[in-house]
Write an enzyme that holds these catalytic residues in place. Sequence first.
Site, PDB file in Angstrom:
ATOM      1  N   MET A 212      39.922  27.444  46.399  1.00  0.00           N
ATOM      2  CA  MET A 212      39.953  26.038  46.724  1.00  0.00           C
ATOM      3  C   MET A 212      39.821  26.110  48.134  1.00  0.00           C
ATOM      4  O   MET A 212      39.203  25.434  48.623  1.00  0.00           O
ATOM      5  CB  MET A 212      41.221  25.508  46.420  1.00  0.00           C
ATOM      6  CG  MET A 212      41.220  24.082  46.760  1.00  0.00           C
ATOM      7  SD  MET A 212      42.263  23.049  45.413  1.00  0.00           S
ATOM      8  CE  MET A 212      42.500  21.539  46.543  1.00  0.00           C
TER       9      MET A 212
ATOM     10  N   TYR B   3      41.120  35.403  42.637  1.00  0.00           N
ATOM     11  CA  TYR B   3      41.324  35.008  41.087  1.00  0.00           C
ATOM     12  C   TYR B   3      40.429  35.811  40.148  1.00  0.00           C
ATOM     13  O   TYR B   3      39.075  36.042  40.680  1.00  0.00           O
ATOM     14  CB  TYR B   3      40.771  33.581  41.114  1.00  0.00           C
ATOM     15  CG  TYR B   3      41.932  32.608  41.615  1.00  0.00           C
ATOM     16  CD1 TYR B   3      43.235  32.803  41.174  1.00  0.00           C
ATOM     17  CD2 TYR B   3      41.443  31.517  42.425  1.00  0.00           C
ATOM     18  CE1 TYR B   3      44.131  31.752  41.550  1.00  0.00           C
ATOM     19  CE2 TYR B   3      42.534  30.701  42.922  1.00  0.00           C
ATOM     20  CZ  TYR B   3      43.916  30.566  42.415  1.00  0.00           C
ATOM     21  OH  TYR B   3      44.752  29.860  42.735  1.00  0.00           O
TER      22      TYR B   3
ATOM     23  N   ARG C 120      15.813   0.270  43.984  1.00  0.00           N
ATOM     24  CA  ARG C 120      17.320   0.322  44.523  1.00  0.00           C
ATOM     25  C   ARG C 120      17.534  -0.796  45.154  1.00  0.00           C
ATOM     26  O   ARG C 120      18.241  -1.717  44.617  1.00  0.00           O
ATOM     27  CB  ARG C 120      17.389   1.692  45.472  1.00  0.00           C
ATOM     28  CG  ARG C 120      18.229   2.537  44.988  1.00  0.00           C
ATOM     29  CD  ARG C 120      18.318   3.836  45.920  1.00  0.00           C
ATOM     30  NE  ARG C 120      17.990   3.692  47.392  1.00  0.00           N
ATOM     31  CZ  ARG C 120      17.947   4.516  48.315  1.00  0.00           C
ATOM     32  NH1 ARG C 120      18.319   5.687  47.933  1.00  0.00           N
ATOM     33  NH2 ARG C 120      17.697   4.143  49.469  1.00  0.00           N
TER      34      ARG C 120
ATOM     35  N   LYS D 131      23.564   6.500  58.964  1.00  0.00           N
ATOM     36  CA  LYS D 131      24.733   6.030  57.897  1.00  0.00           C
ATOM     37  C   LYS D 131      25.661   7.229  57.593  1.00  0.00           C
ATOM     38  O   LYS D 131      25.215   8.633  57.944  1.00  0.00           O
ATOM     39  CB  LYS D 131      23.943   5.483  56.783  1.00  0.00           C
ATOM     40  CG  LYS D 131      23.458   6.407  55.882  1.00  0.00           C
ATOM     41  CD  LYS D 131      22.348   5.973  55.098  1.00  0.00           C
ATOM     42  CE  LYS D 131      21.405   6.783  54.463  1.00  0.00           C
ATOM     43  NZ  LYS D 131      20.123   6.338  53.951  1.00  0.00           N
TER      44      LYS D 131
HETATM   45  C1  LIG Z   1      18.747   6.919  54.291  1.00  0.00           C
HETATM   46  C2  LIG Z   1      17.746   6.349  54.386  1.00  0.00           C
HETATM   47  C3  LIG Z   1      16.790   6.690  55.173  1.00  0.00           C
HETATM   48  C4  LIG Z   1      16.829   8.344  55.840  1.00  0.00           C
HETATM   49  O1  LIG Z   1      16.383   9.169  54.827  1.00  0.00           O
HETATM   50  P1  LIG Z   1      16.240  10.849  55.025  1.00  0.00           P
HETATM   51  O2  LIG Z   1      15.702  11.128  53.515  1.00  0.00           O
HETATM   52  O3  LIG Z   1      17.822  11.161  55.084  1.00  0.00           O
HETATM   53  O4  LIG Z   1      15.591  11.225  56.029  1.00  0.00           O
HETATM   54  C5  LIG Z   1      15.580   6.146  55.650  1.00  0.00           C
HETATM   55  N1  LIG Z   1      15.534   5.033  55.121  1.00  0.00           N
HETATM   56  C6  LIG Z   1      16.293   4.449  54.264  1.00  0.00           C
HETATM   57  C7  LIG Z   1      16.166   2.820  53.668  1.00  0.00           C
HETATM   58  C8  LIG Z   1      17.547   5.039  53.951  1.00  0.00           C
HETATM   59  O5  LIG Z   1      18.325   4.434  53.120  1.00  0.00           O
END
Ligand SMILES: *Cc1c(COP(=O)(O)O)cnc(C)c1O
Length: 356
Positions: free
Chosen positions: A307, A259, A143, A49
């Site tokens: 920046m 700066y 969640r 993702k």
């Molecule tokens: C993002 C995610 C992972 C991966 O988690 P990491 O801590 O990056 O290894 C695994 N399972 C779910 C449901 C996630 O949302």
Amino acid sequence: MARPKTSSMKAPEPPPPTLRLKVDTRALAHNWRALDRLSGAARAGAAVKANAYGLGVDVCVPALRDAGCASFYVAHWSEVEAVARHVPPAQIAVLHGVINEAEMDYASASGANPVINSIEQARAWSAYSGGVCDLMVDTGINRLGVSPDELDDPAIQALDVDTLMSHLACADEDSPMNAQQLEMFRSCAGRVKHQGLSLANSAGIALGPDFHFDATRPGLALYGGVPRASLAEAIEQVAFVEAAILQTRALKAGDSVGYNAEFTAPAAMKVATVSLGYADGFLRSRGPGGFLSFEDKTLPILGKVSMDMIVVDITKALDLSAGDWLGVPFSLVDAAQQSLVSQYELLTTIGERLRG
Ligand SMILES: *Cc1c(COP(=O)(O)O)cnc(C)c1O
């Protein structure tokens, strides 16, 4: 005096950026194999993702696929197409599930699997005759996911579940919650028909065989993150950042830099202004005591990170000039510590500008 305009309407191609990110696909493949091995009898998948945690789906997914990975997790339906250019859609799971008709249409047309997260999603997916899906049960992170006491609901029981999964809240800590979530997940497993079980993210893999089940879902550690110290030896750096010198300057004793004039030259010295700053994810906290590198030489950072520029001392490499590339230390553990942000934030915000 204005320069004459070109007659063509076509926008010119911009020149290459002065900042670049290199992804070491060999190290990425190494990390997947290491995590797959550490997963014991379970198969490791890959969370890809957020554009493979910022490192680029088009670079990372083929490398993971060629290493042997056959399960890919994204968050949104908008992320499916890019991943499906490299792997069969049936190997892709969408963690947010399906929240409306348009998403179910897309799920069905694309062939990627939704991860069903609620009774409403389960009802809608069955009414749609959506077919195979994964199911997320919430064991404490609160969640996404159905709660354990909803598992007997007919809408859940009617699903054709491939993988029953849950997600750990504190896998990167020695928290009693890990054992509690494990216990709760186990108690759920017998209550829904499924083909496989999956609980562990990167850190969860390091919690040991009890947490592995049939499939693991590493993300961060694939890309060089080390969420638990016991993984440090197995994981290699994947993301390498380089920045170009924009200008070199000769300072006299007493000249100040940047700066708030925080650095004052104690003697005449040569410095270089480099195209890298907090707009690129190189945070101000990394300035004092930080350095860039050229070959085996370390070049101390002088004054504040601004920046999109920093100034480094090039006394050790006097031949450097505009356009030369310097290495940016980007071992995730150290860089996150120096930046005072998490490895996740650092990796995913290292900046659009770097991917160019
Ligand atoms: C993002 C995610 C992972 C991966 O988690 P990491 O801590 O990056 O290894 C695994 N399972 C779910 C449901 C996630 O949302």
